[in-house]
Design an enzyme around this catalytic site. Structure first.
Site, PDB file in Angstrom:
ATOM      1  N   LYS A  15       0.844  -1.197   0.000  1.00 49.06           N
ATOM      2  CA  LYS A  15       0.000   0.000   0.000  1.00 49.06           C
ATOM      3  C   LYS A  15       0.876   1.241   0.000  1.00 49.06           C
ATOM      4  CE  LYS A  15      -4.532   0.747   0.632  1.00 49.06           C
ATOM      5  NZ  LYS A  15      -5.493   0.134  -0.301  1.00 49.06           N
ATOM      6  N   THR A  60      -4.048  -5.365   1.124  1.00 53.07           N
ATOM      7  CA  THR A  60      -3.373  -4.065   1.286  1.00 53.07           C
ATOM      8  C   THR A  60      -4.158  -3.188   2.254  1.00 53.07           C
ATOM      9  OG1 THR A  60      -4.478  -3.138  -0.648  1.00 53.07           O
ATOM     10  CG2 THR A  60      -2.334  -4.153  -1.004  1.00 53.07           C
ATOM     11  N   ASP A  61      -5.453  -3.405   2.345  1.00 52.57           N
ATOM     12  CA  ASP A  61      -6.256  -2.675   3.323  1.00 52.57           C
ATOM     13  C   ASP A  61      -5.829  -3.027   4.750  1.00 52.57           C
ATOM     14  OD1 ASP A  61      -8.572  -0.826   3.569  1.00 52.57           O
ATOM     15  OD2 ASP A  61      -9.334  -2.492   4.796  1.00 52.57           O
ATOM     16  N   PHE A 168      30.818  28.253 -12.873  1.00 53.70           N
ATOM     17  CA  PHE A 168      30.958  26.988 -13.606  1.00 53.70           C
ATOM     18  C   PHE A 168      31.792  27.256 -14.852  1.00 53.70           C
ATOM     19  CE2 PHE A 168      29.155  23.412 -16.250  1.00 53.70           C
ATOM     20  CZ  PHE A 168      29.774  22.410 -15.509  1.00 53.70           C
ATOM     21  N   ARG A 185      27.069  33.098 -10.870  1.00 53.47           N
ATOM     22  CA  ARG A 185      25.741  32.718 -11.346  1.00 53.47           C
ATOM     23  C   ARG A 185      24.817  32.473 -10.158  1.00 53.47           C
ATOM     24  NH1 ARG A 185      26.261  26.245 -13.088  1.00 53.47           N
ATOM     25  NH2 ARG A 185      27.139  25.604 -11.091  1.00 53.47           N
ATOM     26  N   VAL A 251      28.154  22.201  -9.007  1.00 53.54           N
ATOM     27  CA  VAL A 251      27.240  21.470  -8.138  1.00 53.54           C
ATOM     28  C   VAL A 251      27.949  20.236  -7.587  1.00 53.54           C
ATOM     29  CG1 VAL A 251      25.067  20.202  -8.050  1.00 53.54           C
ATOM     30  CG2 VAL A 251      25.227  22.277  -9.429  1.00 53.54           C
ATOM     31  N   GLN A 252      28.706  19.559  -8.476  1.00 49.59           N
ATOM     32  CA  GLN A 252      29.387  18.331  -8.069  1.00 49.59           C
ATOM     33  C   GLN A 252      30.328  18.575  -6.890  1.00 49.59           C
ATOM     34  OE1 GLN A 252      28.835  19.380 -11.189  1.00 49.59           O
ATOM     35  NE2 GLN A 252      28.807  17.710 -12.680  1.00 49.59           N
ATOM     36  N   ASN A 278      20.141  20.974 -10.999  1.00 53.43           N
ATOM     37  CA  ASN A 278      20.323  22.414 -11.178  1.00 53.43           C
ATOM     38  C   ASN A 278      19.016  23.061 -11.619  1.00 53.43           C
ATOM     39  OD1 ASN A 278      21.997  24.621 -11.175  1.00 53.43           O
ATOM     40  ND2 ASN A 278      23.484  23.723 -12.583  1.00 53.43           N
ATOM     41  N   HIS A 280      17.827  26.089 -13.260  1.00 49.69           N
ATOM     42  CA  HIS A 280      18.533  27.155 -13.977  1.00 49.69           C
ATOM     43  C   HIS A 280      17.798  28.489 -13.929  1.00 49.69           C
ATOM     44  CE1 HIS A 280      21.586  24.571 -15.650  1.00 49.69           C
ATOM     45  NE2 HIS A 280      20.647  23.685 -15.917  1.00 49.69           N
TER      46      HIS A 280
HETATM   47  O1  LIG Z   1      27.606  22.842 -11.562  1.00 50.97           O
HETATM   48  C1  LIG Z   1      27.289  22.409 -12.682  1.00 50.97           C
HETATM   49  N1  LIG Z   1      27.637  21.149 -13.044  1.00 50.97           N
HETATM   50  C2  LIG Z   1      27.313  20.596 -14.250  1.00 50.97           C
HETATM   51  O2  LIG Z   1      27.657  19.421 -14.546  1.00 50.97           O
HETATM   52  C3  LIG Z   1      26.589  21.401 -15.145  1.00 50.97           C
HETATM   53  N2  LIG Z   1      26.107  21.190 -16.409  1.00 50.97           N
HETATM   54  C4  LIG Z   1      25.476  22.335 -16.783  1.00 50.97           C
HETATM   55  O3  LIG Z   1      24.893  22.504 -17.894  1.00 50.97           O
HETATM   56  N3  LIG Z   1      25.554  23.270 -15.802  1.00 50.97           N
HETATM   57  C5  LIG Z   1      26.240  22.717 -14.768  1.00 50.97           C
HETATM   58  N4  LIG Z   1      26.577  23.192 -13.540  1.00 50.97           N
END
Ligand SMILES: O=c1[nH]c(=O)c2[nH]c(=O)[nH]c2[nH]1
Length: 335
Positions: A15, A60-61, A168, A185, A251-252, A278, A280
């Site tokens: 459920k 499931t009830d 970036f 950014r 971001v990574q 991300n 944007h």
């Molecule tokens: O920090 C980022 N990592 C990415 O892998 C990525 N790819 C992207 O288009 N923008 C960004 N920004």
């Protein structure tokens, strides 16, 4: 391999979206928790699919009713382990239970009383879309007296944004590249975090109704383990703190800093996983209407940025009354 053209390779049912709200009363001081629970089971249930044999089906009830019935609701990990343990202990043909708990954020309303504001005793507001999540597998496949619990927990849908301190650059540039490099950014994302603990041995319920057992939490908090109830708040703080303070190269890279700090701070946490899609906010090029909003400020130093605010600087020229806070990067299209 079956000689049939088709066969059942795997079966799991249950459920979803079992909504549970409980009120706890400490006198007039109330606490609320709200969970969306998913309960799934595996076991000797193949014939319900292959032979229309419902004798192996716990409805499931009923799974929903057992969820309502389960105790220890204030700590989602305990609640889920208790529910899973009960299911695989009560029903001899069920060998695994998978419990997912999504806890909604009800925060206490503050009200004015005279010159102070105070937390209200029984009124709450939904504090965003963010959820605390817990996933538990209770595995009885090694025997009903050798139950193993696998627990992960985390956060979903924590929406964040920072208006600078993110770049970036230096990514692969080839015939497929349209993205421009930016040293400043907007960085916005919806954070999903999950951390796992090492598997634990669970106690076997001894009595007839399979309800009488203590998940091993009673003695204190055991810092850093599944039972450390400060972990959810601490991991949330790390996530928000590093997001805010990191001069993000990507971001990574920012995500990795968050994950390594959580592993470092909590000995009981075995693995950490983040998903930071991300969101944007791409600057709109305003030069067609005579505004150069994309040329960097002449005095820009690598983030955190400083801006000259001078009239002769194209980035700062249009800042108007917000001199020093240039239009650069604005307006944006969000998608
Ligand atoms: O920090 C980022 N990592 C990415 O892998 C990525 N790819 C992207 O288009 N923008 C960004 N920004």
């Amino acid at each position: 391999m079956s000689s049939e053209v088709s066969y059942l390779s795997h079966a799991r049912y249950g459920k979803d979206k079992v909504r549970v709200l409980r009120v706890f009363r400490e006198g007039n001081w109330h606490h609320v928790v709200e969970y969306n629970v998913t309960v799934l089971v595996e076991g000797d249930i193949e014939t319900s699919y292959t032979k229309a044999d419902n004798s192996v089906v716990v409805a499931t009830d009923s799974l929903k009713n057992i969820t309502y019935f389960s105790p220890h609701i204030l700590i989602a990990e305990r609640f889920a382990l208790h529910l899973g343990t009960h299911l695989v202990s009560k029903y001899s043909h069920l060998h695994k239970a998978f419990i997912t708990v999504e806890q909604l954020r009800w925060s206490r309303i503050r009200v004015e009383t005279g010159s102070e504001t105070k937390e209200h005793s029984h009124s709450f507001f939904r504090d965003g879309d963010e959820k605390r999540t817990v996933k538990v597998e209770v595995d009885a496949s090694g025997g009903k007296d050798k139950l193993v619990g696998r627990v992960s927990a985390g956060i979903n849908d924590l929406l964040v944004l920072k208006s600078t301190g993110s770049a970036f650059t230096n990514f692969v540039r080839d015939e497929y590249t349209t993205l421009v490099e930016v040293d400043d950014r907007i960085f916005s994302t919806s954070v999903d975090l999950s951390y796992t603990f090492a598997p634990i041995d669970l106690p076997t319920p001894k009595n007839e109704d399979k309800l009488d057992f203590a998940i091993p939490v009673a003695e204190g908090q055991e810092a850093g383990t599944i039972w450390d109830t400060s972990i959810p708040e601490k991991t949330r703080k790390v996530t928000l703190g590093i997001f805010a303070e990191d001069d993000s190269a990507s971001v990574q890279a920012t995500l990795y800093k968050m994950a390594t700090k959580i592993v470092h701070d909590h000995a009981g946490v075995a693995t950490v996983s983040y998903a930071l899609p991300n969101k944007h906010y791409i600057p709109v090029d305003m030069k067609y209407i005579g505004v150069d909003n994309l040329t960097p400020c002449v005095s820009i130093i690598s983030p955190p940025s400083t801006f000259c605010g001078a009239m002769e600087c194209s980035a700062c020229l249009y800042a108007g009354p917000l001199k020093g806070y240039p239009l650069r990067g604005y307006p944006t299209s969000a998608f």
